[in-house]
Design a protein around this motif. Structure first.
Motif, PDB file in Angstrom:
ATOM      1  N   PRO A  35       0.795  -1.236   0.000  1.00  0.00           N
ATOM      2  CA  PRO A  35       0.000   0.000   0.000  1.00  0.00           C
ATOM      3  C   PRO A  35       0.832   1.293   0.000  1.00  0.00           C
ATOM      4  CG  PRO A  35      -0.013  -0.988   2.179  1.00  0.00           C
ATOM      5  CD  PRO A  35       0.679  -1.966   1.265  1.00  0.00           C
ATOM      6  N   HIS A  36       2.134   1.206   0.143  1.00  0.00           N
ATOM      7  CA  HIS A  36       2.975   2.398   0.215  1.00  0.00           C
ATOM      8  C   HIS A  36       3.557   2.800  -1.133  1.00  0.00           C
ATOM      9  CE1 HIS A  36       2.501   2.009   4.497  1.00  0.00           C
ATOM     10  NE2 HIS A  36       2.845   0.738   4.375  1.00  0.00           N
ATOM     11  N   LEU A  37       3.380   1.985  -2.143  1.00  0.00           N
ATOM     12  CA  LEU A  37       3.846   2.268  -3.499  1.00  0.00           C
ATOM     13  C   LEU A  37       2.696   2.897  -4.284  1.00  0.00           C
ATOM     14  CD1 LEU A  37       5.909   2.008  -5.820  1.00  0.00           C
ATOM     15  CD2 LEU A  37       5.087  -0.343  -6.138  1.00  0.00           C
ATOM     16  N   ASP A  38       2.924   4.102  -4.804  1.00  0.00           N
ATOM     17  CA  ASP A  38       1.857   4.805  -5.526  1.00  0.00           C
ATOM     18  C   ASP A  38       1.678   4.297  -6.948  1.00  0.00           C
ATOM     19  OD1 ASP A  38       1.299   6.384  -3.313  1.00  0.00           O
ATOM     20  OD2 ASP A  38       2.688   7.954  -3.936  1.00  0.00           O
ATOM     21  N   ARG A  39       2.780   4.116  -7.667  1.00  0.00           N
ATOM     22  CA  ARG A  39       2.683   3.614  -9.037  1.00  0.00           C
ATOM     23  C   ARG A  39       4.059   3.197  -9.529  1.00  0.00           C
ATOM     24  NH1 ARG A  39       1.951   8.456 -13.425  1.00  0.00           N
ATOM     25  NH2 ARG A  39       3.743   9.669 -12.772  1.00  0.00           N
ATOM     26  N   ILE A  40       4.049   2.460 -10.636  1.00  0.00           N
ATOM     27  CA  ILE A  40       5.276   2.023 -11.290  1.00  0.00           C
ATOM     28  C   ILE A  40       5.201   2.487 -12.745  1.00  0.00           C
ATOM     29  CG2 ILE A  40       6.780   0.079 -11.854  1.00  0.00           C
ATOM     30  CD1 ILE A  40       5.080  -1.577  -9.820  1.00  0.00           C
ATOM     31  N   VAL A  41       6.290   3.029 -13.231  1.00  0.00           N
ATOM     32  CA  VAL A  41       6.407   3.397 -14.644  1.00  0.00           C
ATOM     33  C   VAL A  41       7.541   2.554 -15.218  1.00  0.00           C
ATOM     34  CG1 VAL A  41       6.902   5.246 -16.282  1.00  0.00           C
ATOM     35  CG2 VAL A  41       5.620   5.756 -14.188  1.00  0.00           C
ATOM     36  N   PHE A  42       7.241   1.763 -16.245  1.00  0.00           N
ATOM     37  CA  PHE A  42       8.244   0.938 -16.901  1.00  0.00           C
ATOM     38  C   PHE A  42       8.648   1.609 -18.209  1.00  0.00           C
ATOM     39  CE2 PHE A  42       5.839  -2.228 -14.404  1.00  0.00           C
ATOM     40  CZ  PHE A  42       6.882  -2.764 -13.673  1.00  0.00           C
ATOM     41  N   ASN A  43       9.915   1.970 -18.325  1.00  0.00           N
ATOM     42  CA  ASN A  43      10.448   2.624 -19.514  1.00  0.00           C
ATOM     43  C   ASN A  43      11.311   1.627 -20.277  1.00  0.00           C
ATOM     44  OD1 ASN A  43       9.748   5.580 -18.792  1.00  0.00           O
ATOM     45  ND2 ASN A  43      10.788   4.826 -16.973  1.00  0.00           N
ATOM     46  N   LYS A  44      10.807   1.115 -21.386  1.00  0.00           N
ATOM     47  CA  LYS A  44      11.576   0.167 -22.195  1.00  0.00           C
ATOM     48  C   LYS A  44      12.537   0.960 -23.077  1.00  0.00           C
ATOM     49  CE  LYS A  44      10.994  -3.911 -25.063  1.00  0.00           C
ATOM     50  NZ  LYS A  44      10.002  -4.762 -25.739  1.00  0.00           N
ATOM     51  N   ILE A  45      13.811   0.571 -23.061  1.00  0.00           N
ATOM     52  CA  ILE A  45      14.828   1.268 -23.833  1.00  0.00           C
ATOM     53  C   ILE A  45      14.692   0.855 -25.297  1.00  0.00           C
ATOM     54  CG2 ILE A  45      17.303   1.679 -24.108  1.00  0.00           C
ATOM     55  CD1 ILE A  45      16.006   2.636 -21.383  1.00  0.00           C
ATOM     56  N   ALA A  81       8.346   2.780   4.668  1.00  0.00           N
ATOM     57  CA  ALA A  81       7.206   1.929   5.019  1.00  0.00           C
ATOM     58  C   ALA A  81       7.035   0.812   3.981  1.00  0.00           C
ATOM     59  CB  ALA A  81       5.937   2.772   5.119  1.00  0.00           C
ATOM     60  N   TYR A  82       7.300   1.107   2.719  1.00  0.00           N
ATOM     61  CA  TYR A  82       7.267   0.102   1.648  1.00  0.00           C
ATOM     62  C   TYR A  82       8.264  -1.014   1.954  1.00  0.00           C
ATOM     63  CZ  TYR A  82       8.683  -1.687  -2.991  1.00  0.00           C
ATOM     64  OH  TYR A  82       9.032  -2.486  -4.047  1.00  0.00           O
ATOM     65  N   ARG A  83       9.478  -0.643   2.300  1.00  0.00           N
ATOM     66  CA  ARG A  83      10.509  -1.636   2.623  1.00  0.00           C
ATOM     67  C   ARG A  83      10.111  -2.458   3.850  1.00  0.00           C
ATOM     68  NH1 ARG A  83      16.276   0.634   2.855  1.00  0.00           N
ATOM     69  NH2 ARG A  83      16.587  -1.595   3.069  1.00  0.00           N
ATOM     70  N   ALA A  84       9.581  -1.787   4.868  1.00  0.00           N
ATOM     71  CA  ALA A  84       9.170  -2.493   6.082  1.00  0.00           C
ATOM     72  C   ALA A  84       8.018  -3.459   5.779  1.00  0.00           C
ATOM     73  CB  ALA A  84       8.761  -1.490   7.164  1.00  0.00           C
ATOM     74  N   TRP A  85       7.090  -3.045   4.919  1.00  0.00           N
ATOM     75  CA  TRP A  85       5.956  -3.898   4.555  1.00  0.00           C
ATOM     76  C   TRP A  85       6.453  -5.178   3.897  1.00  0.00           C
ATOM     77  CZ3 TRP A  85       3.570  -6.195   0.401  1.00  0.00           C
ATOM     78  CH2 TRP A  85       2.227  -6.566   0.560  1.00  0.00           C
TER      79      TRP A  85
END
Length: 118
Positions: A35-45, A81-85
C-alpha cells in the motif's frame, strides 16, 4: 515525491516474452499489493540518442539496459514503510526477480517536475 529508479537487463536464457508475461502478470501486481507504493512506470529502452556531433552515442556495457523502471512514493517515509511492509510480507522466491532480472542500478531520487504552461 521520491522515486526508486531501477535499470536492468533480462537474465540470459529468459526470453522477452517470458519476462514481459512475468513482469506484468506476476511482479507488478505483487509490488502494487504494497500500500505504500503509488505507481510504477516501466520505460523500455528503444535505442541510444544520436550525439551532438552526429554519431551514435556510445553506451557503456553496464548501461546497455532493457528497461528503466520508476517506483513512485509520496515521500521518503512512504519508501521506508514500503521496505518495512515487504520485510513483513516477503515475496516468495519463485515470484521475485531472481533468475530473471539483472540489475545495473537501484537508486532513490527526489523528483522535480517542470511542465509547459498551456
Amino acid at each position: 515525491m521520491i522515486k526508486a529508479l531501477l535499470g536492468y537487463t533480462i537474465v540470459e536464457g529468459v526470453s522477452e516474452e517470458e519476462y514481459e508475461r512475468w513482469l506484468f502478470d506476476v511482479h507488478a501486481p505483487d509490488l502494487l499489493a504494497n500500500p505504500h507504493l503509488d505507481r510504477i512506470v516501466f520505460n523500455k529502452i528503444l535505442y541510444p540518442v544520436t550525439s551532438a556531433s552526429g554519431g551514435t552515442a556510445e553506451i557503456p556495457p553496464s548501461l546497455d539496459l532493457y528497461r528503466i523502471a520508476e517506483m513512485h512514493f509520496a515521500d521518503h517515509d512512504a519508501y521506508e514503510a514500503y521496505r518495512a511492509w515487504f520485510a513483513e510480507n516477503p515475496l516468495p522466491a519463485e515470484r521475485g526477480p531472481g533468475g530473471r532480472t539483472d540489475f545495473a542500478f537501484y537508486l532513490i531520487g527526489e523528483s522535480t517536475v517542470v511542465e509547459r504552461d498551456r
